[in-house]
Write a protein that holds these residues in place. Sequence first.
Motif, mmCIF file in Angstrom:
data_model
loop_
_atom_site.group_PDB
_atom_site.id
_atom_site.type_symbol
_atom_site.label_atom_id
_atom_site.label_comp_id
_atom_site.label_asym_id
_atom_site.label_seq_id
_atom_site.Cartn_x
_atom_site.Cartn_y
_atom_site.Cartn_z
ATOM 1 N N ILE A 3 6.351 -0.689 7.606
ATOM 2 C CA ILE A 3 5.180 -0.838 6.740
ATOM 3 C C ILE A 3 4.700 -2.287 6.754
ATOM 4 O O ILE A 3 5.511 -3.224 6.715
ATOM 5 N N LEU A 4 3.388 -2.453 6.792
ATOM 6 C CA LEU A 4 2.772 -3.764 6.602
ATOM 7 C C LEU A 4 2.013 -3.757 5.283
ATOM 8 O O LEU A 4 1.113 -2.947 5.086
ATOM 9 N N LEU A 5 2.403 -4.651 4.383
ATOM 10 C CA LEU A 5 1.676 -4.845 3.135
ATOM 11 C C LEU A 5 0.774 -6.056 3.283
ATOM 12 O O LEU A 5 1.238 -7.140 3.643
ATOM 13 N N GLY A 80 3.481 -2.533 15.632
ATOM 14 C CA GLY A 80 4.194 -1.271 15.697
ATOM 15 C C GLY A 80 4.398 -0.617 14.339
ATOM 16 O O GLY A 80 5.405 0.068 14.121
ATOM 17 N N TYR A 81 3.436 -0.779 13.439
ATOM 18 C CA TYR A 81 3.578 -0.268 12.079
ATOM 19 C C TYR A 81 3.208 1.216 11.984
ATOM 20 O O TYR A 81 2.355 1.705 12.728
ATOM 21 N N ASP A 82 3.858 1.896 11.065
ATOM 22 C CA ASP A 82 3.507 3.277 10.749
ATOM 23 C C ASP A 82 2.437 3.338 9.664
ATOM 24 O O ASP A 82 1.668 4.301 9.605
ATOM 25 N N LEU A 83 2.411 2.320 8.806
ATOM 26 C CA LEU A 83 1.487 2.309 7.674
ATOM 27 C C LEU A 83 1.075 0.887 7.353
ATOM 28 O O LEU A 83 1.907 -0.025 7.346
ATOM 29 N N VAL A 84 -0.212 0.722 7.074
ATOM 30 C CA VAL A 84 -0.733 -0.531 6.523
ATOM 31 C C VAL A 84 -1.290 -0.223 5.140
ATOM 32 O O VAL A 84 -2.117 0.687 4.987
ATOM 33 N N ALA A 85 -0.821 -0.952 4.147
ATOM 34 C CA ALA A 85 -1.306 -0.774 2.771
ATOM 35 C C ALA A 85 -1.828 -2.110 2.271
ATOM 36 O O ALA A 85 -1.076 -3.086 2.215
ATOM 37 N N GLU A 86 -3.120 -2.146 1.964
ATOM 38 C CA GLU A 86 -3.720 -3.403 1.500
ATOM 39 C C GLU A 86 -3.947 -3.350 -0.007
ATOM 40 O O GLU A 86 -4.447 -2.363 -0.551
ATOM 41 N N LEU A 87 -3.617 -4.451 -0.675
ATOM 42 C CA LEU A 87 -3.707 -4.540 -2.128
ATOM 43 C C LEU A 87 -5.031 -5.154 -2.562
ATOM 44 O O LEU A 87 -5.431 -6.217 -2.067
ATOM 45 N N HIS A 88 -5.674 -4.486 -3.503
ATOM 46 C CA HIS A 88 -6.900 -4.984 -4.115
ATOM 47 C C HIS A 88 -6.867 -4.675 -5.604
ATOM 48 O O HIS A 88 -6.018 -3.912 -6.082
ATOM 49 N N LEU A 89 -7.816 -5.243 -6.326
ATOM 50 C CA LEU A 89 -8.149 -4.823 -7.680
ATOM 51 C C LEU A 89 -9.642 -4.572 -7.709
ATOM 52 O O LEU A 89 -10.405 -5.232 -7.008
ATOM 53 N N ASN A 90 -10.069 -3.644 -8.521
ATOM 54 C CA ASN A 90 -11.473 -3.291 -8.618
ATOM 55 C C ASN A 90 -12.206 -4.220 -9.576
ATOM 56 O O ASN A 90 -11.592 -4.977 -10.337
ATOM 57 N N VAL A 144 -1.813 4.304 10.284
ATOM 58 C CA VAL A 144 -2.356 4.901 9.063
ATOM 59 C C VAL A 144 -2.587 3.774 8.058
ATOM 60 O O VAL A 144 -1.761 2.858 7.941
ATOM 61 N N ALA A 145 -3.706 3.816 7.333
ATOM 62 C CA ALA A 145 -4.021 2.719 6.419
ATOM 63 C C ALA A 145 -4.569 3.243 5.099
ATOM 64 O O ALA A 145 -5.278 4.261 5.061
ATOM 65 N N VAL A 146 -4.229 2.530 4.032
ATOM 66 C CA VAL A 146 -4.797 2.801 2.713
ATOM 67 C C VAL A 146 -5.135 1.469 2.049
ATOM 68 O O VAL A 146 -4.540 0.435 2.369
ATOM 69 N N MET A 147 -6.099 1.509 1.161
ATOM 70 C CA MET A 147 -6.451 0.345 0.351
ATOM 71 C C MET A 147 -6.272 0.733 -1.113
ATOM 72 O O MET A 147 -6.823 1.733 -1.569
ATOM 73 N N ILE A 148 -5.508 -0.073 -1.826
ATOM 74 C CA ILE A 148 -5.090 0.265 -3.179
ATOM 75 C C ILE A 148 -5.850 -0.587 -4.184
ATOM 76 O O ILE A 148 -5.717 -1.817 -4.198
#
Length: 268
Positions: A3-5, A80-90, A144-148
């Motif tokens: 995972i990449l944060l 070689g990451y399976d997931l990238v999750a980026e941190l945000h605030l709205n 795979v990527a998500v933005m939180i």
Amino acid sequence: MKILLTVGHSILKSGACTSADGRPYGGVLEYSYNKGIVNRIAEYLRTAEHAVDVLICPELQFSKSTDEKTYKIERANSGGYDLVAELHLNASKLHNARGCEVLYTSAEGKKVAQRISDQLATAFKNRGISDRDNLYMLTKTDPVAVMIESFFCDSSADCETAEKTDVALLIAEGIHGAEIATDSGANGAEESESFLYRVQTGAFRSRENADRLRADLVGKGYEAFVAVADVDGILYRVQVGAFRDKGNADNMRSRLQADGFDAIIVRA
């Protein structure tokens, strides 16, 4: 899972932060908040046996916010990451919105986004998950990527909830897909207050001075890092460790002092 944060946004050469700033409305600076919790998320995920890297844009190096894209995408796609999750605030135009939201653009990303959203919604108003095809961290990354968007940085109510909540643990458990055991009791006071103890050996306005101290610590075998805070301007704090048990932090402070370093215990 590897995972990449990543922490959204950066601090430019000018000293300006590219993130939303909720402080004028009783909230927090988006960038500083996420930079403050990203290593805790990583620690929780490593406890659950994931391999985790943390990516934060270098500070005071970029001339414009668009420089962030090249820096992050190259690293996200070459690790070689399976997931990238980026941190945000709205943030909202009228500064009156509340709640959590997680963004995705792929079918696998949707599953991860839903898990994270479900966890965050145990503390914050649930704004659900959204399929977004106009954000480069979702569309230009190979993994795979998500933005939180954990909560609204310009909502004093959301920020008050965040202070009482281990947001890092909620995010980590959402990524992991199950409960992650911590080393404090289920009903302990420390868990309810949701903080870690860190041992701080210095705080500098100059990044160069902070990096010099960190290198000295690493040379003596300490896993030291530089944490950046916005305290009437950018402050670089050199710290060691992240402990739920204050006794462990006390032991680390004693070790550092015995090696000739100044050391105080701070809460993160």
